[in-house]
Design a protein around this motif. Sequence first.
Motif, mmCIF file in Angstrom:
data_model
loop_
_atom_site.group_PDB
_atom_site.id
_atom_site.type_symbol
_atom_site.label_atom_id
_atom_site.label_comp_id
_atom_site.label_asym_id
_atom_site.label_seq_id
_atom_site.Cartn_x
_atom_site.Cartn_y
_atom_site.Cartn_z
ATOM 1 N N MET A 501 50.240 55.617 39.532
ATOM 2 C CA MET A 501 51.550 54.960 39.443
ATOM 3 C C MET A 501 51.464 53.479 39.822
ATOM 4 O O MET A 501 52.066 52.629 39.173
ATOM 5 N N THR A 502 50.723 53.177 40.886
ATOM 6 C CA THR A 502 50.589 51.765 41.266
ATOM 7 C C THR A 502 49.793 50.982 40.231
ATOM 8 O O THR A 502 50.081 49.808 39.982
ATOM 9 N N ALA A 503 48.798 51.635 39.613
ATOM 10 C CA ALA A 503 48.058 50.966 38.541
ATOM 11 C C ALA A 503 48.960 50.697 37.347
ATOM 12 O O ALA A 503 48.902 49.626 36.727
ATOM 13 N N ARG A 504 49.804 51.663 37.027
ATOM 14 C CA ARG A 504 50.756 51.485 35.929
ATOM 15 C C ARG A 504 51.752 50.378 36.257
ATOM 16 O O ARG A 504 52.118 49.572 35.388
ATOM 17 N N GLU A 505 52.191 50.317 37.505
ATOM 18 C CA GLU A 505 53.113 49.271 37.927
ATOM 19 C C GLU A 505 52.483 47.887 37.754
ATOM 20 O O GLU A 505 53.132 46.950 37.277
ATOM 21 N N SER A 506 51.209 47.754 38.126
ATOM 22 C CA SER A 506 50.509 46.472 37.958
ATOM 23 C C SER A 506 50.384 46.107 36.481
ATOM 24 O O SER A 506 50.621 44.957 36.095
ATOM 25 N N ALA A 507 50.000 47.084 35.659
ATOM 26 C CA ALA A 507 49.844 46.820 34.236
ATOM 27 C C ALA A 507 51.166 46.419 33.589
ATOM 28 O O ALA A 507 51.217 45.498 32.760
ATOM 29 N N ARG A 508 52.231 47.102 33.978
ATOM 30 C CA ARG A 508 53.545 46.778 33.411
ATOM 31 C C ARG A 508 53.999 45.390 33.841
ATOM 32 O O ARG A 508 54.605 44.647 33.056
ATOM 33 N N CYS A 509 53.691 45.017 35.062
ATOM 34 C CA CYS A 509 54.044 43.688 35.557
ATOM 35 C C CYS A 509 53.326 42.610 34.743
ATOM 36 O O CYS A 509 53.916 41.593 34.374
ATOM 37 N N LEU A 510 52.044 42.841 34.438
ATOM 38 C CA LEU A 510 51.301 41.872 33.630
ATOM 39 C C LEU A 510 51.884 41.778 32.222
ATOM 40 O O LEU A 510 51.931 40.695 31.636
ATOM 41 N N GLU A 511 52.317 42.912 31.666
ATOM 42 C CA GLU A 511 52.938 42.890 30.346
ATOM 43 C C GLU A 511 54.201 42.020 30.354
ATOM 44 O O GLU A 511 54.425 41.221 29.440
ATOM 45 N N LEU A 512 55.027 42.169 31.382
ATOM 46 C CA LEU A 512 56.251 41.378 31.478
ATOM 47 C C LEU A 512 55.933 39.903 31.693
ATOM 48 O O LEU A 512 56.639 39.024 31.191
ATOM 49 N N LEU A 513 54.883 39.619 32.444
ATOM 50 C CA LEU A 513 54.480 38.226 32.656
ATOM 51 C C LEU A 513 54.036 37.589 31.345
ATOM 52 O O LEU A 513 54.468 36.479 31.004
ATOM 53 N N HIS A 514 53.160 38.267 30.613
ATOM 54 C CA HIS A 514 52.646 37.712 29.361
ATOM 55 C C HIS A 514 53.736 37.602 28.305
ATOM 56 O O HIS A 514 53.649 36.762 27.410
ATOM 57 N N ALA A 515 54.768 38.455 28.426
ATOM 58 C CA ALA A 515 55.903 38.361 27.504
ATOM 59 C C ALA A 515 56.933 37.335 27.972
ATOM 60 O O ALA A 515 57.971 37.175 27.337
ATOM 61 N N ARG A 516 56.656 36.680 29.114
ATOM 62 C CA ARG A 516 57.513 35.625 29.676
ATOM 63 C C ARG A 516 58.880 36.173 30.093
ATOM 64 O O ARG A 516 59.880 35.472 30.073
#
Length: 845
Positions: A501-516
């Motif tokens: 879950m924490t790994a998924r949270e990190s990955a999702r955060c990076l997706e939102l960052l790259h999508a601005r």
Amino acid sequence: MSSAALIVFGLVTLLGLVSLLPPLAAKLKLPYSVLLALAGCALGLVIQLQPHSDSAVASDLLTALQQFEISAEAIIIIFLPALLFEAALAVDLRGLMDDLAPILTMAVVAVVICTLVVGFTLAGASDYGLLACLLLGAIVATTDPAAVIGIFREVGAPRRLLTLVEGESLLNDAAAIAIFTLLIAMILNPGAMGPAGAVVGFLVSAIGGALVGLGAGIAVTNLFRVLSGWPRAEITLTIALAYLSYFVSEHYLHLSGVVACVSSGLVIGAARRTRFTQETAEQLEGAWGQIGFWANSLIFLLAAMFVPRFVGNMTWTDIGLVILLYVSTLVARAATVFGLLPVLERIGLSQQIDSRYKGAMLWGGLRGAVSLALALAVTENEALPEAIRDFVAASVTGMVLMTLFINGTTLRPLIRIFQLNRLSAVAAGVRDRAAVMTLAEVRDHVADAAERGRFDRSVADDVLADLDSRLAVERSSCAPLGAAEGVLGRRQTIRVGLTVMTARESARCLELLHARVVDRRIAELLLAHAQRLRDAVRPQGRNGTERKRWEADQAFGKTWKRNLKYGPEFRLALVLQNRFGLERILANALAERFELLVNQRRLLAEMGPFARDRLGPLLGDEITEKLTKLNAERAKAVEDALLALRLQYPNYAEALQRQHLERLARIWEHRGYEALLSQGVIGGEVAQALTEQSAVRYPGIDRRPRLDTRLSARDLVARVPLFASLPEDATARIARRLRPRLTLPNEVVVRQGDRGESMFFIASGAVRLTIPTGDIELGSGDFFGELALITGRPRSTDVVSLGFCQLLELGAADFRTLLNEDAALKAQIESIANQRMNAGVAAAK
């Protein structure tokens, strides 16, 4: 053919040769470095023999290789910075920091031990001086990770073993080269530097180089804001950084250029997840992977071409010294791996390292290109005695060949003997359940595709039957989850679920960052919080000791509660605002916390369905329910923290939500245009025009909304009913004596037993007074703390803010002056104070 053309012809021929070696090495199951060494030795032998050929191409190629004279200095300057920077970019910095103590021991202490053991051993067994033998020890102390890492990855060795070996090889080049440089200076100027001076010089060079590289890396990461959207420019800047950090440190500041290059690469590697767009990060990884492949291959190949020249005149005595050198380096490495690393474990500086890992690390200390390049530098230094040059060249060459052909060719079977390629019980349990879940989904997809595609029923039934049989086998191999006798016990299963879950949270955060959608700074904070949670659910602490009575869910809960607390930066901003009236710093801190909570709430809203839909089939209903409950508790705490801010700053909360939705709208609009372009509905020029138009529709959504915390004392006075009936001149007089103060939720404003030096008026918010007869809550318009000023006694109760509160603080001297100036106000305050004393409340003395 001209000389320039011959050089280019020879270089591209070598590149063509190295491009054929990786697949050949894989087919022969040999380390890539072994084939490079063989190819280099073969080319060197051809150059030595100078065969005649009637073919114009072969003749020109031979001439090109003969004229392709490159010095050791050129090899180091051209290839070493690129090789080190690429390795630093690829390293797992978090894993490196977790195992920093053993890595530094292997990278620095082991280099010193190897230098000393080799130096004193060979000095006693030969006629060469101690300094010459120490120089040889420093040269062979540096390890080559290329072959070892390739083998480890091929057989599926544990990630931690990869990190230990990568970290060692990344940092020990710097230590070995620094010692090598000092010993060269001591040989050429025997009385210029003693042992103490050498140690001080080494430390100054290494630490200074690290600071220069760190500063250069941080400066370049700040430049990425200017170059954002220009991937080629950003990648070019990293190439410039690699060489400039090396040259400036080495040639102008006289510090370790190798250390500077490595530290700058580590900074860029750590920043690339959040400082680069996803496209740029992928291009950066590809570009530096290619540069690293060229650098490693050419530096090894060019250095190996000198091997026939070095070993051509070796005697049996020299061969004996090479064997002694090989044995002494193994002894020195064993002393570090099996002697020092257990000491680090016992004193709590390192996590427990499996003895099988240590065995692989001992045997995996291959020598390679850097050792050959340093040996070549010794042979080209005519200031050194010829006997030392020949001794170093022959010994290093023999040592490199022995490690490659003995250790390199037997490392793969050794890993299999140690069973390092086998999954742990936890990983095997997860693998089995992941296979069941995936095969079930595949079976449904195939059945659906067969029906929609109108395939022959017999064909579809045969394929589905094969999948059903595989699924039955996988299901039968899965032990019950959460059972004590199962592969995964309940504690381990919860840990696996929280880790995912924490790994998924990190990955999702990076997706939102790259999508601005998320700001870079907020993304960095979210990632840091997720990483702390991931560290918390590990069964071992950061000091390597087993946690007593450790439960992953309890550690998880304690950590997210710490994440929600106000950090030292926020509290400093609050002090600066309360003491000196610096509003902007506090406004930025509040805005940052606001954005953090808003985005964290969104991420946690996604984690619940993720746990149910993805982890449920994998971990079972009981564990999934537990994970969902833990996530819901965390989400409730985030919502409560956000509510406290929203009540205080509703307009800012509205602006943040609007910005978030507008950013999502921009993403979906751009994706819609990309979909139309990929489907051929619109052309490239139309898609470009639509994208440019959409940018105009969302002005300013990448800038943080403004949070205004600046309420003057006069504004706050107007909120207090006690002052509402006063004339304007009296209100202005009071405002000059009152000082605004913002308090945090659960902050102790007044503490029992303290001396009363001020009283407080509540402009907005609420506080709780704790007294023996029960708690009392005061809200906007109330005041507290006056009794301590009237009676002169210590405060008899605690006063805690229930949320963000805007208070007006009135000092003791101003309190007396104010009451003397305004008889009506004095009478009103004393009346309320008397009522409280008579009622026995004694509020906040």
